[in-house]
Design a protein around this motif. Structure first.
Motif, short mmCIF file in Angstrom:
data_model
loop_
_atom_site.label_atom_id
_atom_site.label_comp_id
_atom_site.label_asym_id
_atom_site.label_seq_id
_atom_site.Cartn_x
_atom_site.Cartn_y
_atom_site.Cartn_z
N MET A 1 0.84 -1.18 0.00
CA MET A 1 0.00 0.00 0.00
C MET A 1 0.88 1.24 0.00
O MET A 1 1.81 1.36 0.79
CB MET A 1 -0.92 0.00 1.23
CG MET A 1 -1.93 1.13 1.22
SD MET A 1 -2.96 1.08 2.73
CE MET A 1 -3.72 -0.51 2.52
N TRP A 37 -9.55 -14.50 -7.86
CA TRP A 37 -8.35 -13.94 -7.23
C TRP A 37 -7.21 -14.95 -7.21
O TRP A 37 -6.06 -14.62 -7.50
CB TRP A 37 -8.68 -13.48 -5.81
CG TRP A 37 -7.52 -12.90 -5.07
CD1 TRP A 37 -6.77 -11.81 -5.42
CD2 TRP A 37 -6.96 -13.39 -3.85
NE1 TRP A 37 -5.78 -11.59 -4.49
CE2 TRP A 37 -5.88 -12.54 -3.51
CE3 TRP A 37 -7.28 -14.44 -3.00
CZ2 TRP A 37 -5.11 -12.73 -2.36
CZ3 TRP A 37 -6.51 -14.63 -1.85
CH2 TRP A 37 -5.44 -13.77 -1.55
N LYS A 41 -3.57 -14.57 -9.18
CA LYS A 41 -2.28 -14.62 -8.48
C LYS A 41 -1.32 -15.58 -9.17
O LYS A 41 -0.14 -15.28 -9.35
CB LYS A 41 -2.49 -15.04 -7.03
CG LYS A 41 -3.05 -13.97 -6.12
CD LYS A 41 -3.26 -14.50 -4.72
CE LYS A 41 -1.98 -15.00 -4.11
NZ LYS A 41 -2.17 -15.51 -2.73
N SER A 46 1.76 -12.67 -9.02
CA SER A 46 1.74 -11.46 -8.21
C SER A 46 0.94 -11.72 -6.95
O SER A 46 -0.07 -12.43 -6.96
CB SER A 46 1.12 -10.30 -9.00
OG SER A 46 0.92 -9.17 -8.17
N LEU A 47 1.38 -11.10 -5.84
CA LEU A 47 0.65 -11.25 -4.58
C LEU A 47 -0.55 -10.33 -4.51
O LEU A 47 -1.44 -10.52 -3.68
CB LEU A 47 1.60 -10.97 -3.40
CG LEU A 47 2.77 -11.94 -3.23
CD1 LEU A 47 3.65 -11.50 -2.08
CD2 LEU A 47 2.26 -13.36 -3.00
N ASP A 48 -0.57 -9.29 -5.37
CA ASP A 48 -1.66 -8.32 -5.34
C ASP A 48 -2.13 -8.02 -6.75
O ASP A 48 -1.94 -6.92 -7.27
CB ASP A 48 -1.20 -7.04 -4.64
CG ASP A 48 -2.34 -6.05 -4.42
OD1 ASP A 48 -3.50 -6.50 -4.41
OD2 ASP A 48 -2.08 -4.84 -4.29
N VAL A 108 -10.65 -6.80 -5.31
CA VAL A 108 -9.87 -7.30 -4.16
C VAL A 108 -9.01 -6.15 -3.66
O VAL A 108 -8.22 -5.58 -4.42
CB VAL A 108 -9.00 -8.50 -4.54
CG1 VAL A 108 -8.16 -8.96 -3.36
CG2 VAL A 108 -9.87 -9.64 -5.04
N ALA A 109 -9.15 -5.80 -2.39
CA ALA A 109 -8.39 -4.70 -1.81
C ALA A 109 -8.52 -4.74 -0.29
O ALA A 109 -9.47 -5.32 0.24
CB ALA A 109 -8.89 -3.36 -2.34
N PRO A 110 -7.57 -4.12 0.43
CA PRO A 110 -7.71 -4.06 1.90
C PRO A 110 -8.89 -3.22 2.34
O PRO A 110 -9.56 -3.53 3.33
CB PRO A 110 -6.38 -3.45 2.36
CG PRO A 110 -5.44 -3.65 1.21
CD PRO A 110 -6.28 -3.60 -0.01
N GLN A 136 -11.21 -9.08 1.03
CA GLN A 136 -10.10 -8.56 1.81
C GLN A 136 -9.22 -9.73 2.28
O GLN A 136 -9.52 -10.37 3.29
CB GLN A 136 -10.60 -7.76 3.01
CG GLN A 136 -11.44 -6.55 2.61
CD GLN A 136 -11.99 -5.81 3.81
OE1 GLN A 136 -12.47 -6.43 4.76
NE2 GLN A 136 -11.94 -4.49 3.76
N PRO A 137 -8.15 -10.03 1.54
CA PRO A 137 -7.28 -11.15 1.94
C PRO A 137 -6.71 -10.98 3.34
O PRO A 137 -6.48 -11.96 4.05
CB PRO A 137 -6.18 -11.13 0.88
CG PRO A 137 -6.78 -10.41 -0.29
CD PRO A 137 -7.70 -9.40 0.29
N SER A 138 -6.42 -9.74 3.75
CA SER A 138 -5.87 -9.52 5.10
C SER A 138 -6.85 -9.96 6.16
O SER A 138 -6.47 -10.54 7.19
CB SER A 138 -5.53 -8.04 5.29
OG SER A 138 -6.68 -7.23 5.08
#
Length: 328
Positions: A1, A37, A41, A46-48, A108-110, A136-138
């Motif tokens: 971020m 998602w 990846k 890529s992780l994001d 997909v985003a925080p 939100q993967p987090s």
């Protein structure tokens, strides 16, 4: 971020502001977005990765259901939605599911940022207030570390307008949702949780056979090692075990015997011949159906060709070969 995203003013109103929307989320969108998602990846390494898709569902007043999704294409590097592709896919789904409408989009985003406000404006032409569903993967990592956590890593947002310092801006209100499942969806989710296609009876049977063969192979290696050590004088001979091994070997088929090999080759040839005859019978049936259809088509053409001509042709075939060609 980036630092800019961290320091920018939040585009989500505080929790004290509530939405009167009654939102229901079905399992299929959850599975589709998660799969989208994961594939992105792996494909982009890529992780994001940037993930974008459309939400399909129904709306009755303030009651909204998210029933299905489909992936969206992006033109160029400026995150511009391919609207031609969107309309085409929406219309295709509309033909199969007439009750489903475009009701929003997912990514997909925080958390939502001004970037999502810009994306949101591209969908207002299809829906007056397009919803935003974010994976939100987090949140998924936090939930997985807590045994008692039952929260899905999804959050839904409804767009609205905020007035601040005599200026208006587009913002989001978080919308609570309930997971709604039907009987068919519960069966599908249970099938997916059990491994999907890997849970077929054939694969399950093969996996069982493989495990059994692997275990047998490991035990045979133990016996071979024991006998080798006894012969080399490195292990103490146990006559009970050796007698059991001798009896076991005597019960095995003599695979190196000449008569055994002849019988095995005969049975193998019979099996191959049976498989060949089965394939030949199937091919004959297909050819027979093709001939029947050809006869039906040609007889239909003869009947449309006229009664007299058809009669003359049939009479010509009944006479000597070539009579009709020779005299006409």
């Amino acid at each position: 971020m980036s630092a800019m995203e961290t320091d920018e003013i939040s585009v989500v109103l505080p929790p004290t502001t509530t939405s009167g929307l009654a939102l229901s989320l079905h399992p299929l969108p959850i599975l589709n977005i998660s799969d989208h998602w994961t594939r992105s990846k792996l494909q982009k390494n890529s992780l994001d990765p940037f993930v974008l898709g459309a939400l399909l569902g129904t709306q009755n007043g303030r009651e909204v259901e998210i029933v299905n999704t489909f992936e969206l294409a992006v033109v160029g590097d400026n995150e511009l939605v391919d609207h031609e592709f969107l309309v085409s896919r929406r219309d295709q789904y509309k033909q199969v599911f007439p009750s489903l409408e475009f009701i929003g989009w997912y990514t997909v985003a925080p958390r939502p940022t001004s970037r999502h406000i810009t994306l949101h404006e591209q969908f207002t032409g299809y829906c007056s207030t397009p919803l935003l569903l974010i994976l939100q993967p987090s949140l998924a990592l936090i939930s997985s570390s807590d045994v008692n956590a039952q929260t899905l890593p999804f959050k839904a947002y409804e767009p609205t307008i905020e007035l601040r310092d005599r200026k208006s801006r587009s913002v989001y209100i978080e919308v609570p949702y309930n997971v709604e499942t039907g009987e068919a969806e519960r069966i599908a989710v249970d099938w997916t949780a059990r491994g999907g296609g890997s849970g077929t009876s054939l694969e399950s049977h093969l996996q069982t056979q493989r495990s059994a063969v692997k275990m047998l192979h490991e035990r045979i290696l133990v016996l071979v090692k024991y006998v080798t050590n006894v012969i080399a004088g490195q292990a103490r001979p146990d006559h009970t075990i050796l007698r059991s091994l001798s009896a076991l070997l005597a019960s095995l088929p003599a695979s190196e015997n000449k008569y055994f090999r002849e019988e095995f080759n005969t049975e193998y040839g019979d099996v191959q011949l049976t498989a060949f005859l089965s394939s030949l019978t199937k091919s004959t049936n297909i050819l027979n159906d093709l001939v029947d259809k050809h006869i039906v088509l040609t007889s239909g053409k003869d009947e449309r060709g006229g009664g007299g001509g058809g009669h003359r042709r049939r009479m010509g075939r009944q006479g000597a070969p070539g009579d009709w060609d020779r005299f006409h």
